[in-house]
Design a protein around this motif. Structure first.
Motif, short mmCIF file in Angstrom:
data_model
loop_
_atom_site.label_atom_id
_atom_site.label_comp_id
_atom_site.label_asym_id
_atom_site.label_seq_id
_atom_site.Cartn_x
_atom_site.Cartn_y
_atom_site.Cartn_z
N ALA A 134 46.47 29.05 70.65
CA ALA A 134 47.51 28.04 70.84
C ALA A 134 47.69 27.02 69.67
CB ALA A 134 47.77 27.65 72.25
N GLY A 135 48.78 26.38 69.55
CA GLY A 135 48.92 25.28 68.40
C GLY A 135 49.71 24.36 68.79
N VAL A 136 50.74 24.07 69.62
CA VAL A 136 51.34 23.17 69.95
C VAL A 136 51.36 23.13 71.78
CG1 VAL A 136 53.90 22.33 70.17
CG2 VAL A 136 52.92 23.42 68.12
N PHE A 137 51.34 21.55 71.96
CA PHE A 137 50.99 21.16 73.56
C PHE A 137 52.53 20.89 73.99
CE2 PHE A 137 50.20 18.63 77.11
CZ PHE A 137 49.59 19.51 77.93
N VAL A 138 52.82 21.24 75.27
CA VAL A 138 54.24 20.92 75.68
C VAL A 138 54.03 20.59 77.29
CG1 VAL A 138 56.62 21.86 76.48
CG2 VAL A 138 55.19 22.96 74.41
N LEU A 139 54.49 19.58 77.70
CA LEU A 139 54.34 18.77 78.84
C LEU A 139 55.89 18.35 79.36
CD1 LEU A 139 52.50 18.57 81.30
CD2 LEU A 139 51.84 16.08 80.49
N PRO A 140 56.43 19.12 80.11
CA PRO A 140 57.78 18.98 80.22
C PRO A 140 58.06 18.23 81.69
CG PRO A 140 57.36 21.04 81.13
CD PRO A 140 56.13 20.41 80.72
N SER A 141 57.24 17.21 82.36
CA SER A 141 57.16 16.64 83.49
C SER A 141 58.35 15.99 83.93
CB SER A 141 56.03 15.89 83.64
OG SER A 141 54.88 16.67 83.41
N HIS A 142 58.82 15.85 85.08
CA HIS A 142 60.05 15.10 85.59
C HIS A 142 59.47 13.72 85.98
CE1 HIS A 142 62.12 18.86 86.92
NE2 HIS A 142 62.14 18.69 85.46
N PHE A 143 57.77 13.89 86.32
CA PHE A 143 57.15 12.47 86.78
C PHE A 143 55.98 12.48 86.42
CE2 PHE A 143 54.58 10.37 89.94
CZ PHE A 143 55.06 9.08 89.76
N GLU A 144 55.39 11.79 85.69
CA GLU A 144 53.83 11.80 84.92
C GLU A 144 53.34 10.47 84.41
OE1 GLU A 144 50.65 14.09 85.06
OE2 GLU A 144 52.50 15.28 84.38
N PRO A 145 52.80 9.75 85.58
CA PRO A 145 52.50 8.29 84.94
C PRO A 145 51.55 8.27 83.90
CG PRO A 145 52.40 8.62 87.39
CD PRO A 145 52.60 10.07 86.77
N TRP A 146 50.64 9.25 83.81
CA TRP A 146 50.02 9.38 82.28
C TRP A 146 49.97 10.81 82.03
CZ3 TRP A 146 49.22 5.66 78.94
CH2 TRP A 146 48.36 6.14 78.14
N GLY A 147 48.90 11.42 82.25
CA GLY A 147 48.52 12.87 81.91
C GLY A 147 47.46 12.82 80.95
N VAL A 148 46.20 13.06 81.44
CA VAL A 148 45.18 13.14 80.54
C VAL A 148 45.12 14.23 79.54
CG1 VAL A 148 42.49 13.14 80.38
CG2 VAL A 148 43.66 11.56 82.08
N VAL A 149 45.97 15.30 80.26
CA VAL A 149 45.73 16.63 79.49
C VAL A 149 46.38 16.26 78.21
CG1 VAL A 149 47.99 17.17 80.36
CG2 VAL A 149 46.57 18.98 79.64
N VAL A 150 47.22 15.15 77.94
CA VAL A 150 47.86 14.83 76.78
C VAL A 150 46.71 14.55 75.60
CG1 VAL A 150 49.53 13.36 75.52
CG2 VAL A 150 50.42 14.63 77.65
#
Length: 347
Positions: free
Chosen positions: A249-265
């Motif tokens: 994989a090469g590009v990360f996508v996080l499409p959350s409607h609600f995400e106070p932070w997101g350590v995965v980012v």
């Protein structure tokens, strides 16, 4: 040597990473935590100097005894949702720092305004300091009555060393930048996964693209996942299995409607992934600079998400590599070592 009591909700890999560094620095911790969530079946590690206790095994009197242990140098509490934690802290007779951890972004809503006014009346009774996640949370802490010199940022930190190896050994060494998007998270609707699948299928068909999409996670919507020849569902992965799952994989996508932070980012920025994030993802404030290492899109807007995916599908290898380099640079500004330094400051 310092010893802290951590009253935590749901354990996650980022806390374990920081606790390992805390222990490696010669310190100790007792971690009381909620029972493991079956949607994210986390395996407790063995860390010398760190004791994990599931909250469901503790009576209230035992919790009160813990908060009054004279061996402690400080108490950390994750949020205010667990009233038993707050009652225990109120019962403490020790003159040591009590630190509130919070990841709520300040939006200035009526609900937040009312809550913050009430919180001002009780915050000083329970807590001496606030340790928030990033800049979007600082204002909330101020509104709750914390003085700015008693607020610190950076409570969440990815295992930067584990992920930066993918950047150095895979992305920078590959002849061609991987043409695969990656989603890592729960399979629940508020994560925006159905938006992602719909937008990806549309973008792929319109551009006749050979890009793929890997999805890692599980949850209540897993059985309703979209089945498509270019969408690969790998299910839940333990932290030590994640590096294998993200291979290719090469590009990360996080499409959350609600995400106070997101350590995965933070994790995938360290791994050198360009980013495509919804505007609701709080971690974007630290790890995404629009146009430099990725793009934002409007949460819940499939058309806007499709446009973001299409931008990446049209990029050259050199453009993707430039974004990859910048993601990694941003990630290295926040580390477990800095987490330990901040906790020393608070104690």
């Amino acid at each position: 040597m310092k010893k802290v009591l951590i009253l935590y909700s749901e354990l996650a890999g980022y806390l374990i990473t920081c606790l390992r560094q805390w222990a490696l620095s010669g310190n100790q911790a007792i971690v009381v935590h909620w029972p493991v969530n079956p949607e994210a079946p986390f395996e407790l590690p063995q860390i010398d100097g760190v004791d994990f206790i599931s909250k469901d095994l503790l009576e209230s009197e035992e919790l009160k005894r813990l908060v009054n242990s004279r061996e402690l140098d400080g108490i950390i509490c994750s949020g205010w949702i667990d009233k038993s934690y707050l009652r225990a802290i109120a019962f403490s007779k020790l003159d040591i720092p009590s630190i509130l951890v919070m990841d709520n972004q300040w939006k200035g809503t009526v609900k937040q305004l009312v809550f913050s006014r009430i919180a001002r009346l009780v915050t000083k009774r329970f807590f001496s300091h606030a340790w928030v996640i990033g800049d979007p949370q600082v204002e909330f802490a101020v509104q709750m009555g914390f003085e700015r010199d008693r607020i610190r940022t950076g409570f969440y930190s990815a295992d930067v060393n584990a992920f930066k190896g993918y950047y150095e050994e895979v992305l920078m060494e590959a002849k061609e930048f991987p043409k695969t998007f990656l989603y890592v998270g729960r399979y629940v609707r508020h994560k925006g996964i159905f938006d992602l699948w719909e937008a990806f299928v549309q973008a792929s068909e319109e551009l006749d693209s050979d890009w793929k999409l890997i999805c890692i996670g599980t949850g209540e919507e897993f059985e309703n996942r979209v089945i498509h020849e270019d969408i690969i569902h790998l299910g839940f992965k333990q932290p030590d299995q994640l590096l294998e799952g993200m291979s290719g994989a090469g590009v990360f996508v996080l499409p959350s409607h609600f995400e106070p932070w997101g350590v995965v980012v933070h994790e995938f920025a360290a791994a050198g992934f360009p980013m495509l994030l919804s505007k609701e993802v709080g971690a974007g404030s630290s790890f995404l600079e629009a146009g430099k290492n990725g793009f934002y899109f409007e949460s819940g807007n499939v058309e806007d998400l499709k446009m973001g995916l299409s931008k990446f599908m049209k990029m050259t290898d050199s453009q993707l590599r430039e974004m990859s380099i910048h993601s990694n640079e941003l990630a290295l500004k926040t580390t477990p070592e800095n987490w330990v330094k901040t906790l020393y400051e608070l104690l």
